[in-house]
Design a protein around this motif. Structure first.
Motif, PDB file in Angstrom:
ATOM      1  N   GLY A   1       0.820  -1.141  -0.125  1.00 13.01           N
ATOM      2  CA  GLY A   1      -0.126   0.019  -0.232  1.00 13.01           C
ATOM      3  C   GLY A   1       0.824   1.260   0.166  1.00 13.01           C
ATOM      4  N   ALA A   2       2.046   1.024  -0.059  1.00 13.15           N
ATOM      5  CA  ALA A   2       3.116   2.459  -0.104  1.00 13.15           C
ATOM      6  C   ALA A   2       3.485   2.773  -1.343  1.00 13.15           C
ATOM      7  CB  ALA A   2       4.301   2.113   1.076  1.00 13.15           C
ATOM      8  N   GLY A   3       3.496   3.954  -1.533  1.00 13.89           N
ATOM      9  CA  GLY A   3       4.002   4.479  -2.945  1.00 13.89           C
ATOM     10  C   GLY A   3       5.426   5.039  -3.016  1.00 13.89           C
TER      11      GLY A   3
ATOM     12  N   LEU B   1       8.132   7.969   0.410  1.00 19.03           N
ATOM     13  CA  LEU B   1       8.259   7.516   1.542  1.00 19.03           C
ATOM     14  C   LEU B   1       9.042   8.224   2.467  1.00 19.03           C
ATOM     15  CD1 LEU B   1       8.792   3.429   1.631  1.00 19.03           C
ATOM     16  CD2 LEU B   1       6.929   4.608   2.652  1.00 19.03           C
ATOM     17  N   GLU B   2       8.193   9.313   3.253  1.00 17.90           N
ATOM     18  CA  GLU B   2       9.181  10.414   3.845  1.00 17.90           C
ATOM     19  C   GLU B   2       9.000  10.256   5.499  1.00 17.90           C
ATOM     20  OE1 GLU B   2       9.081  14.052   1.126  1.00 17.90           O
ATOM     21  OE2 GLU B   2       7.210  13.480   1.491  1.00 17.90           O
ATOM     22  N   PRO B   3       9.694  10.909   6.415  1.00 21.74           N
ATOM     23  CA  PRO B   3       9.263  10.692   7.756  1.00 21.74           C
ATOM     24  C   PRO B   3       7.767  11.035   7.936  1.00 21.74           C
ATOM     25  CG  PRO B   3      10.916  12.151   7.404  1.00 21.74           C
ATOM     26  CD  PRO B   3      10.573  11.965   5.927  1.00 21.74           C
ATOM     27  N   PRO B   4       7.170  10.389   9.125  1.00 25.20           N
ATOM     28  CA  PRO B   4       5.862  10.383   9.419  1.00 25.20           C
ATOM     29  C   PRO B   4       5.029  11.722   9.629  1.00 25.20           C
ATOM     30  CG  PRO B   4       7.034   9.450  11.162  1.00 25.20           C
ATOM     31  CD  PRO B   4       8.124   9.462  10.013  1.00 25.20           C
ATOM     32  N   GLY B   5       5.923  12.851   9.596  1.00 28.86           N
ATOM     33  CA  GLY B   5       5.247  14.202   9.819  1.00 28.86           C
ATOM     34  C   GLY B   5       4.481  14.732   8.636  1.00 28.86           C
ATOM     35  N   TYR B   6       4.546  13.743   7.408  1.00 34.25           N
ATOM     36  CA  TYR B   6       3.893  14.345   6.206  1.00 34.25           C
ATOM     37  C   TYR B   6       2.643  13.452   6.036  1.00 34.25           C
ATOM     38  CZ  TYR B   6       7.453  17.544   4.409  1.00 34.25           C
ATOM     39  OH  TYR B   6       8.270  18.689   4.485  1.00 34.25           O
ATOM     40  N   PRO B   7       1.563  14.003   5.280  1.00 34.49           N
ATOM     41  CA  PRO B   7       0.496  13.265   5.008  1.00 34.49           C
ATOM     42  C   PRO B   7       0.601  12.742   3.697  1.00 34.49           C
ATOM     43  CG  PRO B   7       0.516  15.608   4.521  1.00 34.49           C
ATOM     44  CD  PRO B   7       1.330  15.500   5.403  1.00 34.49           C
ATOM     45  N   PHE B   8      -0.307  11.704   3.417  1.00 35.02           N
ATOM     46  CA  PHE B   8      -0.194  10.996   2.058  1.00 35.02           C
ATOM     47  C   PHE B   8      -0.162  11.931   1.092  1.00 35.02           C
ATOM     48  CE2 PHE B   8      -2.662   8.530  -1.101  1.00 35.02           C
ATOM     49  CZ  PHE B   8      -1.658   7.797  -1.815  1.00 35.02           C
ATOM     50  N   CYS B   9       0.674  11.557  -0.074  1.00 36.37           N
ATOM     51  CA  CYS B   9       0.624  12.468  -1.368  1.00 36.37           C
ATOM     52  C   CYS B   9       0.376  11.539  -2.353  1.00 36.37           C
ATOM     53  CB  CYS B   9       1.634  13.365  -1.306  1.00 36.37           C
ATOM     54  SG  CYS B   9       1.790  14.450  -2.846  1.00 36.37           S
ATOM     55  N   LEU B  10      -0.679  11.349  -3.420  1.00 37.28           N
ATOM     56  CA  LEU B  10      -0.711  10.518  -4.319  1.00 37.28           C
ATOM     57  C   LEU B  10       0.062  10.821  -5.475  1.00 37.28           C
ATOM     58  CD1 LEU B  10      -1.938   8.030  -5.531  1.00 37.28           C
ATOM     59  CD2 LEU B  10      -3.981   9.123  -5.990  1.00 37.28           C
TER      60      LEU B  10
ATOM     61  N   SER C   1       2.164  16.503 -14.124  1.00 34.97           N
ATOM     62  CA  SER C   1       1.915  15.932 -13.099  1.00 34.97           C
ATOM     63  C   SER C   1       2.460  14.356 -12.907  1.00 34.97           C
ATOM     64  CB  SER C   1       0.306  15.921 -12.979  1.00 34.97           C
ATOM     65  OG  SER C   1       0.022  17.378 -12.931  1.00 34.97           O
ATOM     66  N   VAL C   2       3.149  14.108 -11.720  1.00 31.60           N
ATOM     67  CA  VAL C   2       3.594  12.863 -11.600  1.00 31.60           C
ATOM     68  C   VAL C   2       2.665  11.946 -10.788  1.00 31.60           C
ATOM     69  CG1 VAL C   2       5.622  11.537 -10.716  1.00 31.60           C
ATOM     70  CG2 VAL C   2       5.791  13.749 -12.181  1.00 31.60           C
ATOM     71  N   MET C   3       2.491  10.799 -10.859  1.00 29.23           N
ATOM     72  CA  MET C   3       1.567   9.787 -10.035  1.00 29.23           C
ATOM     73  C   MET C   3       2.617   9.092  -9.232  1.00 29.23           C
ATOM     74  SD  MET C   3      -1.269   8.728  -9.252  1.00 29.23           S
ATOM     75  CE  MET C   3      -2.322   9.006 -10.685  1.00 29.23           C
ATOM     76  N   TRP C   4       2.618   9.056  -7.884  1.00 25.17           N
ATOM     77  CA  TRP C   4       3.679   8.573  -7.128  1.00 25.17           C
ATOM     78  C   TRP C   4       3.167   7.165  -6.380  1.00 25.17           C
ATOM     79  CZ3 TRP C   4       7.843  10.966  -7.818  1.00 25.17           C
ATOM     80  CH2 TRP C   4       7.980  12.288  -7.788  1.00 25.17           C
ATOM     81  N   GLY C   5       1.996   7.130  -6.324  1.00 24.60           N
ATOM     82  CA  GLY C   5       1.337   5.820  -6.084  1.00 24.60           C
ATOM     83  C   GLY C   5       1.037   5.521  -4.582  1.00 24.60           C
ATOM     84  N   GLY C   6       0.378   4.473  -4.079  1.00 18.93           N
ATOM     85  CA  GLY C   6       0.046   4.278  -2.608  1.00 18.93           C
ATOM     86  C   GLY C   6      -1.381   4.602  -2.380  1.00 18.93           C
ATOM     87  N   GLU C   7      -1.815   4.148  -1.145  1.00 21.77           N
ATOM     88  CA  GLU C   7      -3.005   4.431  -0.560  1.00 21.77           C
ATOM     89  C   GLU C   7      -2.810   4.880   0.791  1.00 21.77           C
ATOM     90  OE1 GLU C   7      -4.615   2.645   1.980  1.00 21.77           O
ATOM     91  OE2 GLU C   7      -3.030   1.065   2.023  1.00 21.77           O
ATOM     92  N   LEU C   8      -3.954   5.865   1.206  1.00 22.71           N
ATOM     93  CA  LEU C   8      -3.444   6.570   2.506  1.00 22.71           C
ATOM     94  C   LEU C   8      -3.044   5.862   3.723  1.00 22.71           C
ATOM     95  CD1 LEU C   8      -5.647   9.647   3.706  1.00 22.71           C
ATOM     96  CD2 LEU C   8      -5.189   7.800   5.327  1.00 22.71           C
ATOM     97  N   VAL C   9      -3.851   4.924   4.052  1.00 22.44           N
ATOM     98  CA  VAL C   9      -3.447   4.076   5.415  1.00 22.44           C
ATOM     99  C   VAL C   9      -2.044   3.218   5.215  1.00 22.44           C
ATOM    100  CG1 VAL C   9      -4.456   2.215   7.240  1.00 22.44           C
ATOM    101  CG2 VAL C   9      -5.766   4.076   6.263  1.00 22.44           C
ATOM    102  N   GLY C  10      -2.105   2.546   4.200  1.00 26.11           N
ATOM    103  CA  GLY C  10      -0.871   1.689   3.901  1.00 26.11           C
ATOM    104  C   GLY C  10       0.383   2.615   4.120  1.00 26.11           C
ATOM    105  N   HIS C  11       0.404   3.610   3.091  1.00 28.11           N
ATOM    106  CA  HIS C  11       1.449   4.424   2.932  1.00 28.11           C
ATOM    107  C   HIS C  11       1.849   4.921   4.282  1.00 28.11           C
ATOM    108  CE1 HIS C  11       4.061   6.954   0.364  1.00 28.11           C
ATOM    109  NE2 HIS C  11       4.002   7.738   1.459  1.00 28.11           N
ATOM    110  N   CYS C  12       0.921   5.687   5.005  1.00 26.02           N
ATOM    111  CA  CYS C  12       1.310   6.288   6.312  1.00 26.02           C
ATOM    112  C   CYS C  12       1.763   5.454   7.148  1.00 26.02           C
ATOM    113  CB  CYS C  12      -0.110   7.256   6.669  1.00 26.02           C
ATOM    114  SG  CYS C  12      -0.076   8.785   5.280  1.00 26.02           S
TER     115      CYS C  12
END
Length: 420
Positions: free
Chosen positions: A359-361, A364-373, A383-394
């Protein structure tokens, strides 16, 4: 009376926050909303719906969200889901030392469907999310050719040293090194183009420049002797892996969603030149949202014609940890990490490790950042697609951050320097 509490009120961004609501009616439907204003004045916001328990309470550590930006038990979901109303915007922290993110929390005593409610909330509170602990120092670095910022923890030291290298967007990104310093490392945010008087574009990779940075950190009086670590993401991970292969003072390496080969630009190191694997633009995918997926664009390093672009990972002095998102849409990072581990083991190198996250795109940054698709690439205007889904990525960001700290604490020597 409805009450809303978030604890702690002041914390580092890699620390969890507990959100609780009480004073509700039993089984009351409510909306929790979070928002912040970034340094450019843009609003990032999130919301989720909850139903109170029989005592009229909602505790995000136990209460499941029934809808909104996420569902299920997700204690940090309001922070993970922060997003801009403007498409392709990514939350970034520019001044990591001077100010925190002020995250405002609101509770509405009903289901609030609109993203920016006109009715006043029933209760509000706010938290400060800092990137540096008190006493962390930021020192501008302009020595020889190298440019960047050195972050030092509070205290006399010496501290284990880490070089941090960001991806192909250029400039100087300071979030991870600042947090590393807050966790006890002397962390050097190293720019390599698009910053200060460095080249405006990345035409080739001069590994001698990165060796200068290693020598600077190794010889710094606040850094422990015996070698330093390096961590990089995307293009930075490619460079970090090259550093580990050729620069003996690198004793621990973390590659986040990178490759096993040199791509696009050639790499030079003294008399050595490694050809950059050319991009195959014809394999780029364009999504229905108009964003591009680059994961198939890289050439196959297993192709005999591309073997001279593959990095000799078996020559690395120290252990290497690959952290990869299984839904990375920018690089086939899982394949590259597996190929790297297989090659290392073929040559008898047993200290190459792989952690992959469902589920991660890519980002992958430190946990202070929200999910960014997806985001707009300022260099290409695409525009670039990074992938992932919110819960799995964070969740992956939280796990990979703990593994990053544990890895460097284990493998970077902590020996004191000899005093004259």
């Amino acid at each position: 009376m409805i009450s809303l509490k978030a604890t702690p009120e002041i914390s580092l961004v890699d620390e969890p926050v507990r959100i609780q609501v009480w004073g509700l009616q039993p089984h009351q439907r409510i909306t929790l909303r979070a928002w912040l204003k970034d340094e450019k004045g843009r609003i990032f916001h999130s919301r989720a719906f909850y139903v109170s328990d029989t005592e009229g309470k909602v505790d995000l550590e136990h209460s499941p969200a029934t809808g909104g930006d996420f569902h299920g038990v997700c204690p940090m979901g309001l922070f993970w889901a922060l997003k801009s109303s403007t498409p392709f915007q990514r939350l970034r922290k520019l001044d990591v030392m001077g100010s925190p993110f002020h995250v405002h929390l609101e509770v509405y005593s009903h289901l609030e469907i609109t993203p920016f409610p006109e009715t006043p909330p029933a209760a509000t509170t706010s938290v400060e999310r800092w990137f540096a602990t008190p006493g962390v120092q930021r020192l501008e670095v302009r020595q020889g050719r190298i440019r960047g910022a050195l972050f030092l923890p509070p205290g006399e030291g010496p501290f284990p040293g880490v070089i941090d290298i960001f991806g192909a967007v250029g400039g100087l990104v300071e979030v991870r090194p600042c947090l590393l310093a807050s966790r006890g490392f002397a962390a050097f945010a190293l720019a390599y183009y698009g910053y200060d008087d460095l080249p405006k574009t990345l035409d080739h990779i001069d590994l001698n420049y990165f060796e200068e940075a290693v020598n600077f950190l190794v010889n710094h009086p606040k850094v422990t002797s015996g070698g330093v670590g390096v961590v990089g993401i995307s293009k930075g991970a490619e460079i970090a892996l090259a550093m580990s292969c050729f620069i003996p003072q690198i004793v621990a390496t973390i590659c986040i969603n990178g490759t096993i080969c040199i791509t696009s630009q050639d790499l030079s190191y003294g008399d050595l030149t490694i050809r950059g694997l050319p991009h195959q633009l014809e394999k780029t995918l364009i999504t229905s949202m108009g964003a591009v997926e680059y994961s198939r664009m890289q050439g196959d390093p297993r192709d005999p014609a591309n073997l001279d672009s593959v990095l000799p990972i078996e020559k690395a002095r120290g252990p290497i940890l690959f952290l990869v998102g299984e839904n990375d849409l920018s690089l086939d990072s899982v394949l590259y990490a597996k190929l790297a581990k297989t090659r290392a083991e073929k040559f008898g190198k047993k200290d190459v490790f792989l952690r992959s996250y469902p589920g991660a795109g890519h980002l992958l940054e430190p946990p202070g950042y929200p999910f960014c698709l997806m985001t707009l690439n300022p260099l290409s205007g695409v525009s670039v697609m990074w992938g992932g889904e919110l819960v799995g990525h964070c969740k992956a960001q939280e796990m990979s951050w703990r593994e990053t700290l544990d890895f460097f604490r284990r493998y970077i020597p902590c020996s004191q320097r000899n005093k004259l």
